[in-house]
Design an enzyme around this catalytic site. Structure first.
Site, PDB file in Angstrom:
ATOM      1  N   LYS A 129       0.857  -1.187   0.000  1.00  0.00           N
ATOM      2  CA  LYS A 129       0.000   0.000   0.000  1.00  0.00           C
ATOM      3  C   LYS A 129       0.887   1.228   0.000  1.00  0.00           C
ATOM      4  O   LYS A 129       2.047   1.176   0.413  1.00  0.00           O
ATOM      5  CB  LYS A 129      -0.907   0.014   1.226  1.00  0.00           C
ATOM      6  CG  LYS A 129      -2.187   0.792   1.017  1.00  0.00           C
ATOM      7  CD  LYS A 129      -3.198   0.038   0.176  1.00  0.00           C
ATOM      8  CE  LYS A 129      -4.487   0.832   0.032  1.00  0.00           C
ATOM      9  NZ  LYS A 129      -5.528   0.089  -0.711  1.00  0.00           N
ATOM     10  N   ASP A 169      -6.793   4.499  -5.015  1.00  0.00           N
ATOM     11  CA  ASP A 169      -7.496   4.388  -3.742  1.00  0.00           C
ATOM     12  C   ASP A 169      -8.144   5.755  -3.525  1.00  0.00           C
ATOM     13  O   ASP A 169      -8.329   6.509  -4.483  1.00  0.00           O
ATOM     14  CB  ASP A 169      -6.515   4.010  -2.614  1.00  0.00           C
ATOM     15  CG  ASP A 169      -7.227   3.504  -1.348  1.00  0.00           C
ATOM     16  OD1 ASP A 169      -7.849   4.331  -0.671  1.00  0.00           O
ATOM     17  OD2 ASP A 169      -7.172   2.301  -1.051  1.00  0.00           O
TER      18      ASP A 169
END
Length: 449
Positions: A129, A169
């Protein structure tokens, strides 16, 4: 935290000391470790191999400065992150988030969750991430481009089609992915599938935009059918958020026969007792990049309320939290239960606090945890990687069918794992166990690394 296993207690104590104050990350780790107690009791070989000691520690954490120049010619500086958490089953895979709340704890929690989510898809993807505390709201296209180019100038040193494949995201949509990909191509002089969520003209996949929301509904539909012998048909649904996940969860839930009556953004929520008119929401959010409160100016009978928490006081059969982490606390969970909710399924990452989850489980509410229920986005990112590798483009119907199959399999893998380890009906435990076991076997096979 209610750990009884001495080994797992020791692991969590070590994690807590190393990551002092990182509450989001520690919350994610504690939830997983609690679920793994029955696994550890049956599999002492995993303790001996140090699998859990290693899986809670990222393989690599990259933090870097992101300088850029705003439209007034002033130099701005943000902080960039990429956590490459685990590559046991494939290259790191996980989104990039641009939001003021981004910090090491948030990125590590997201990266840790991504390990198990990616494992559940059945695709060969590790967990990672990244992101920055940069806020794209109120920025011009040129400011966002300059930020993305600066961010990618550093990130490009650490990613690659067979190493680490970021995606979008919160705060990172088609525009940002385009700027990031352009800069990567410019720096590396190669056209490869290093990012997913790309535009359709340069390697993107059909159905990617819809994937997380659609996948959430496919998972929820299978959960309703298998565990309650019912469906979305005729149900009233509340969805938080109004980004891609919320919009396309609303679209699919409506297609499956439900009536969605509420959506939100970071300022407040709308309620439309007649059912959300999604074409208007799409125009406001996707075309005009406006605020959700504009909906009430265009739809008679709808109302807008400042603040987000009240959305969970709206009576509904199904709740789909699709906004952000920890948006449903114990009080909100109790309100949902009191109003007769029968199913909660998570479209955002960790949107329910541990106390909220406990409330749902004690009340016998069907609960779909994020790492299983919202895996449709990363699953379709994996399908985009496959298309890029083959230099092919699949039809929307092909991608959507594969997505639906993946989400149904995720449900049954979690459901079966819960049953196997005496946690029948507990999909939180089932998802953690099913995701973990695949990773654990790979880590054990590869030795200490």
């Amino acid at each position: 935290m209610a750990l009884s296993n001495a080994y797992l207690k020791d692991v969590f104590e070590t994690v807590s000391k190393r990551n002092c104050g990182e509450k989001e990350f520690l919350q994610a780790v504690s939830e997983v470790l609690e679920s793994l107690e029955p696994v550890i009791e049956k599999r002492p070989d995993l303790v001996e191999a140090g699998v859990i000691d290693r899986i809670v520690e990222p393989e690599r954490v990259i933090i870097f400065r992101v300088p850029w120049v705003d439209d007034n010619g002033k130099v701005q500086v943000n902080r960039g992150f990429r956590v490459q958490f685990n590559s046991a089953i494939g290259p790191y895979k996980g989104g990039l988030r641009l939001h003021p709340s981004v910090c090491a704890s948030v990125i590590k929690f997201l990266g840790f969750e991504q390990i198990f989510k990616n494992s559940l898809t059945g695709l060969p993807m590790g967990g990672g991430k990244g992101g920055s505390d940069f806020d794209p709201k109120g920025k011009s296209d040129m400011e966002i481009m300059r930020f993305c180019q600066s961010f990618m100038t550093e990130l490009s040193k650490h990613i690659g089609a067979d190493t680490d494949v970021p995606a979008g995201d919160i705060g990172v949509g088609a525009r940002e992915i385009g700027y990031l990909f352009g800069q990567y191509k410019r720096l590396r002089n190669e056209f490869v599938g290093v990012l997913t969520g790309k535009g359709l003209t340069y390697g993107g996949s059909l159905a990617r935009k819809e994937a997380t929301g659609y996948g959430l509904c496919y998972f929820t539909s299978e959960m309703l059918s298998c565990m309650a012998n019912t469906s979305f048909e005729g149900k009233t649904v509340v969805v938080s958020g109004s980004g891609n996940v919320a919009i396309y969860a609303t679209e699919k839930a409506t297609e499956l026969g439900a009536k969605v009556v509420a959506l939100s953004d970071s300022n407040g929520y709308i309620y439309d007792p007649n059912g959300i008119q999604l074409d208007i929401v799409k125009d406001i959010k996707e075309v005009k990049r406006g605020r959700i409160k504009e909906y009430v100016d265009r739809v008679p009978g709808s109302t807008y309320t400042e603040g987000c928490k009240g959305i969970w006081t709206i009576k509904c059969d199904i709740a789909l939290p699709c906004a952000t982490q920890n948006e449903i606390d114990k009080e909100s969970a109790e309100a949902l239960v009191a109003n007769g909710v029968m199913c909660v399924s998570e479209g955002a990452n960790m949107p329910s606090t541990p106390e909220a989850i406990e409330t749902f489980q004690k009340a016998g509410i069907l609960f779909g945890p994020a790492k299983a229920a919202n895996a449709g986005g990363v699953a379709t990112s994996g399908l985009e990687m496959s298309q890029n590798s083959e230099r092919l483009s699949w039809t929307f119907e092909e991608v959507d069918a594969k997505l639906k199959g993946i989400m149904i399999n995720i449900f049954h893998n979690a459901y079966n794992a819960a049953n196997e380890y005496s946690q029948a009906g507990n999909l939180v435990a089932g998802a953690n166990i099913a995701g973990f076991l695949k990773i654990a076997e790979a880590m054990k096979a590869q030795g200490v690394c």
